[in-house]
Design an enzyme around this catalytic site. Structure first.
Site, PDB file in Angstrom:
ATOM      1  N   ARG A   1      -4.163  -3.304 -11.643  1.00 25.60           N
ATOM      2  CA  ARG A   1      -4.117  -4.372 -10.628  1.00 25.60           C
ATOM      3  C   ARG A   1      -5.262  -4.144  -9.653  1.00 25.60           C
ATOM      4  O   ARG A   1      -5.141  -3.368  -8.707  1.00 25.60           O
ATOM      5  CB  ARG A   1      -2.789  -4.304  -9.856  1.00 25.60           C
ATOM      6  CG  ARG A   1      -1.560  -4.717 -10.636  1.00 25.60           C
ATOM      7  CD  ARG A   1      -0.338  -4.679  -9.736  1.00 25.60           C
ATOM      8  NE  ARG A   1       0.791  -5.380 -10.288  1.00 25.60           N
ATOM      9  CZ  ARG A   1       1.846  -4.781 -10.864  1.00 25.60           C
ATOM     10  NH1 ARG A   1       1.898  -3.471 -10.966  1.00 25.60           N
ATOM     11  NH2 ARG A   1       2.834  -5.507 -11.330  1.00 25.60           N
TER      12      ARG A   1
ATOM     13  N   ASN B   1       7.318 -10.543 -14.301  1.00 31.06           N
ATOM     14  CA  ASN B   1       7.661 -10.655 -12.874  1.00 31.06           C
ATOM     15  C   ASN B   1       7.477 -12.096 -12.412  1.00 31.06           C
ATOM     16  O   ASN B   1       8.339 -12.671 -11.743  1.00 31.06           O
ATOM     17  CB  ASN B   1       6.774  -9.741 -12.019  1.00 31.06           C
ATOM     18  CG  ASN B   1       6.849  -8.305 -12.463  1.00 31.06           C
ATOM     19  OD1 ASN B   1       7.763  -7.937 -13.199  1.00 31.06           O
ATOM     20  ND2 ASN B   1       5.909  -7.486 -12.044  1.00 31.06           N
ATOM     21  N   ASP B   2       6.336 -12.665 -12.797  1.00 30.24           N
ATOM     22  CA  ASP B   2       6.088 -14.059 -12.437  1.00 30.24           C
ATOM     23  C   ASP B   2       6.738 -15.025 -13.424  1.00 30.24           C
ATOM     24  O   ASP B   2       7.228 -16.077 -13.019  1.00 30.24           O
ATOM     25  CB  ASP B   2       4.578 -14.326 -12.336  1.00 30.24           C
ATOM     26  CG  ASP B   2       4.032 -13.895 -10.989  1.00 30.24           C
ATOM     27  OD1 ASP B   2       4.695 -14.179  -9.968  1.00 30.24           O
ATOM     28  OD2 ASP B   2       2.972 -13.258 -10.948  1.00 30.24           O
TER      29      ASP B   2
ATOM     30  N   GLU C   1       2.267 -15.624 -17.824  1.00 37.48           N
ATOM     31  CA  GLU C   1       3.234 -15.462 -16.734  1.00 37.48           C
ATOM     32  C   GLU C   1       3.639 -16.789 -16.110  1.00 37.48           C
ATOM     33  O   GLU C   1       4.314 -16.819 -15.093  1.00 37.48           O
ATOM     34  CB  GLU C   1       2.714 -14.483 -15.668  1.00 37.48           C
ATOM     35  CG  GLU C   1       1.335 -14.777 -15.128  1.00 37.48           C
ATOM     36  CD  GLU C   1       0.851 -13.730 -14.133  1.00 37.48           C
ATOM     37  OE1 GLU C   1       1.645 -12.927 -13.635  1.00 37.48           O
ATOM     38  OE2 GLU C   1      -0.364 -13.727 -13.860  1.00 37.48           O
TER      39      GLU C   1
ATOM     40  N   CYS D   1       3.463  -6.462 -19.413  1.00 36.43           N
ATOM     41  CA  CYS D   1       3.167  -5.575 -18.296  1.00 36.43           C
ATOM     42  C   CYS D   1       4.012  -5.883 -17.062  1.00 36.43           C
ATOM     43  O   CYS D   1       3.802  -5.303 -16.002  1.00 36.43           O
ATOM     44  CB  CYS D   1       1.684  -5.606 -17.953  1.00 36.43           C
ATOM     45  SG  CYS D   1       1.096  -7.256 -17.557  1.00 36.43           S
TER      46      CYS D   1
ATOM     47  N   HIS E   1       0.828  -1.207   0.000  1.00 33.45           N
ATOM     48  CA  HIS E   1       0.000   0.000   0.000  1.00 33.45           C
ATOM     49  C   HIS E   1       0.865   1.260   0.000  1.00 33.45           C
ATOM     50  O   HIS E   1       0.612   2.203  -0.743  1.00 33.45           O
ATOM     51  CB  HIS E   1      -0.918  -0.005   1.226  1.00 33.45           C
ATOM     52  CG  HIS E   1      -1.610   1.298   1.441  1.00 33.45           C
ATOM     53  ND1 HIS E   1      -2.736   1.636   0.747  1.00 33.45           N
ATOM     54  CD2 HIS E   1      -1.279   2.369   2.198  1.00 33.45           C
ATOM     55  CE1 HIS E   1      -3.088   2.850   1.096  1.00 33.45           C
ATOM     56  NE2 HIS E   1      -2.234   3.317   1.985  1.00 33.45           N
TER      57      HIS E   1
HETATM   58  C1  PEP Z   1       3.809  -9.994 -13.543  1.00 38.47           C
HETATM   59  O1  PEP Z   1       3.784 -11.054 -12.928  1.00 38.47           O
HETATM   60  O2  PEP Z   1       4.711  -9.699 -14.356  1.00 38.47           O
HETATM   61  C2  PEP Z   1       2.776  -8.967 -13.316  1.00 38.47           C
HETATM   62  C3  PEP Z   1       2.726  -7.878 -14.042  1.00 38.47           C
HETATM   63  O3  PEP Z   1       1.883  -9.193 -12.321  1.00 38.47           O
HETATM   64  P1  PEP Z   1       2.173  -8.959 -10.762  1.00 38.47           P
HETATM   65  O4  PEP Z   1       3.499  -8.235 -10.648  1.00 38.47           O
HETATM   66  O5  PEP Z   1       1.025  -8.174 -10.263  1.00 38.47           O
HETATM   67  O6  PEP Z   1       2.235 -10.357 -10.252  1.00 38.47           O
HETATM   68 MG    MG Z   2       2.001 -11.712 -11.903  1.00 34.04          MG
END
Ligand code: PEP
Ligand code: MG
Length: 573
Positions: free
Chosen positions: A297, A455-456, A432, A503, A190
């Site tokens: 998100r 990211n994932d 992802e 993203c 947050h």
């Molecule tokens: C990701 O996994 O790249 C992604 C954009 O989602 P988050 O970071 O919210 O898991």
């Molecule tokens: Mg993700």
């Protein structure tokens, strides 16, 4: 001393530290003579009226600045002040036991907290915080001590805190806060979201920083590198002043790219979009030239509260974003919780491997009640602009078919009720998981677009926990395994005449952008402040050149060699 944490909101600031510790007020117990009972009762009633007034005004301010969802926290506080059992207990203590009002409130609050503690229920555990919060405010008002914990922040300072709750931030005066440093928090907590939306530099996850710094210490906070320097020497001050100058000059020079499209020298257009977590970030998106929202998100709407947001509340949030974008596309991602994002009131089970467990689409398919409410709210918002729906964490074709089946049911319900929505709404998935990237050809017929969540994808492909510092050196978005997966996803979607965006954080990396453009990416979505730099890069390369770079990068066998090669190539552009 330099301490390193998580770079959560960019910028460099220097100034005095202000420790935000919210120490509890000490309350003495006094026995009052019979003739003073009325005075104590009056003190209590006056404090009650004042507290209610304060809460109403904070709620209004919070609703305006933080959004209606966060403002609802204060409804729970207000409920406490009108709870007949609570009020009666306090009055009894004053009248019958002749205890002073402040002590009577403190004692009753403790009694309620003890009762709630003895019941194993996440909802009641969360209410404990509310009771303590409002009890503290009430006691401060009885004793005539200012209830606003920010009141001592009278000059610009870097706020150092354990963490900042929504109620803390609702008091925060942006003009007085140079930067934020906290012990807890992550890039998507947050506080991080809040700092980015207010464009306040922030470094989070600093561990025991509160033990290292005292009120008034001079500090330098670097939200780009994620560092805080306590009592810097002259040399460090000079160094960071120079860094700040570079940063400011760079920011000014990037201004000219804000309203330009991201088109390569030979005419290939890439959509540059923003990632957001709340409608409050809209102004930053617009100020930085976002061409749309590539990732909304939505899980933040579900956090920092004690019950699920209902359809109307969700609809209003989504509509606010959609209308704010004035016809530009908004990709709304359905609920992505689990992993490192917990929602206590949903009672997610403790898991050995939360990132591999019950999260995101898996929860939504098991809880169609939650999923349907959200889909309905998104569809309703689609009548007000250009909305796209995106499912997270997909690893099988079945998941997409099931999600689409539920979506079809919700559309039918809206149609039956005569409620308007975009009949042609586009639906995509986040790619992802390695499985999704490998079966992109089987998934693409089910959807209108892909968005790669690196990211994932990096975490799962490289088997490296994205939040574990110990293995962060192994977290390499430029790893050949990742690049091959990305190439496959883009190629497959293009074969079917459909677009692929990205993203994950990689989308906002200037060097990665060169390879991604070369691989044919259609859209890049990132934190708003990264957009002008990415536009600048894209406008300075040619598609043909970047294709050559991408092709060669894919022949190299090590992530670090790929990175080095792209860095060298970038100097030629
Ligand atoms: C990701 O996994 O790249 C992604 C954009 O989602 P988050 O970071 O919210 O898991
Ligand atoms: Mg993700």
């Amino acid at each position: 001393m330099i301490y390193r944490g998580i770079a959560a909101s960019e910028g460099i600031v220097m100034g005095k530290a202000y420790l935000y510790t919210k120490e509890k007020v000490q309350i003495d117990k006094n026995t009052i003579p019979a003739e003073k009972i009325t005075i104590e009762m009056e003190k209590f009633n006056d404090a009650l009226t004042l507290t209610k007034k304060q809460l109403l005004s904070i709620r209004k301010k919070a609703s305006h600045e933080l959004g209606e969802d966060k403002a609802r926290v204060f409804d729970a506080h207000m409920m406490m002040l009108t709870d007949p059992v609570f009020l009666e207990d306090v009055k009894e203590l004053i009248k019958k036991e002749r205890i002073n009002a402040a002590y009577a409130v403190g004692k009753t609050v403790n009694k309620f907290v003890d009762i709630f503690s003895s019941i194993e229920d996440d909802y009641l555990q969360a209410r404990k915080v509310d009771i303590n919060d409002v009890g503290e405010r009430l006691v401060r008002n009885i004793l005539g001590i200012a209830a606003d914990p920010w009141q001592d922040l009278t000059e610009k300072a870097v706020v150092v805190a354990h963490d900042l709750t929504p109620s803390d931030t609702s008091f925060l005066d942006k003009s007085q806060v140079l930067g934020i440093a906290t012990c807890a928090g992550s890039k998507t907590s947050h506080t991080a979201i809040m700092a980015r939306s207010l464009e306040i530099p922030a470094v989070l996850g600093l561990g025991d920083i509160l033990d290292k710094v005292k009120n008034g210490y001079y500090v330098i906070l670097d939200g780009i590198e994620g560092e805080i320097i306590i009592n810097p020497d002259d040399e460090q001050v000079r160094l960071y002043l120079a860094k700040l100058k570079d940063y400011t000059e760079n920011k000014i020079s990037l201004q000219k790219f804000v309203n330009l499209p991201a088109v390569t020298l030979d005419g290939k257009k890439v959509e540059v979009n923003a990632n957001i977590g709340t409608p409050r970030e809209l102004s930053t998106v617009i100020a930085n030239g976002g061409e749309g929202i590539g990732l909304y998100r939505t899980e933040f709407l579900y956090m920092d509260r004690t019950t699920l947001p209902d359809e109307e509340e969700q609809f209003l949030s989504y509509k606010e974003v959609v209308e704010g974008l004035k016809g530009k596309p908004v990709i709304i991602r359905t609920l992505d919780i689990g992993g490192d994002k917990n929602i206590p009131y949903l009672h997610l089970p403790e898991e050995m491997n939360p990132f591999l467990g019950w999260r995101a689409i898996r929860i939504c398919l098991d809880r169609p009640d939650i999923f349907k409410t959200q889909l309905k709210a998104i569809l309703r918002a689609s009548a007000f602009g250009k909305v796209r729906i995106m499912y997270p964490m997909i690893s099988t074709v079945d998941e997409v078919s099931k999600a689409n089946q539920i979506l079809a049911e919700v559309k039918q319900e809206l149609f039956n009720d005569g409620i308007d929505y975009d009949k042609d709404i586009k639906v995509g998935i986040m790619v992802e998981t390695p499985a999704a990237a490998m079966i992109a050809d089987l998934l693409i017929p089910e959807v209108d677009f892909f968005s790669i969540g690196t990211n994932d994808l990096c975490q799962y492909t490289l088997a490296v926990d994205r939040v574990n510092e110990k293995v962060s050196h192994l977290y390499q978005p430029f790893h050949p395994g990742i690049l091959r997966l990305i190439k496959n996803v883009i190629d497959v979607s293009h074969k079917h005449g459909k677009p692929t965006g990205m993203c994950g954080e990689m989308a906002g990396d200037p060097l990665a952008a060169i390879i991604l453009v070369g691989l044919g990416i259609d859209e890049l979505s990132m934190s708003p402040s990264a957009m002008p730099t990415i536009k600048k890069i894209i406008r300075n390369i040619s598609y043909e050149q970047s294709k050559i770079v991408a092709r060669h990068a894919l022949t190299l066998s090590k992530g670090e060699d790929i990175l080095k090669y792209v860095k060298e190539s970038a100097t030629d552009f």
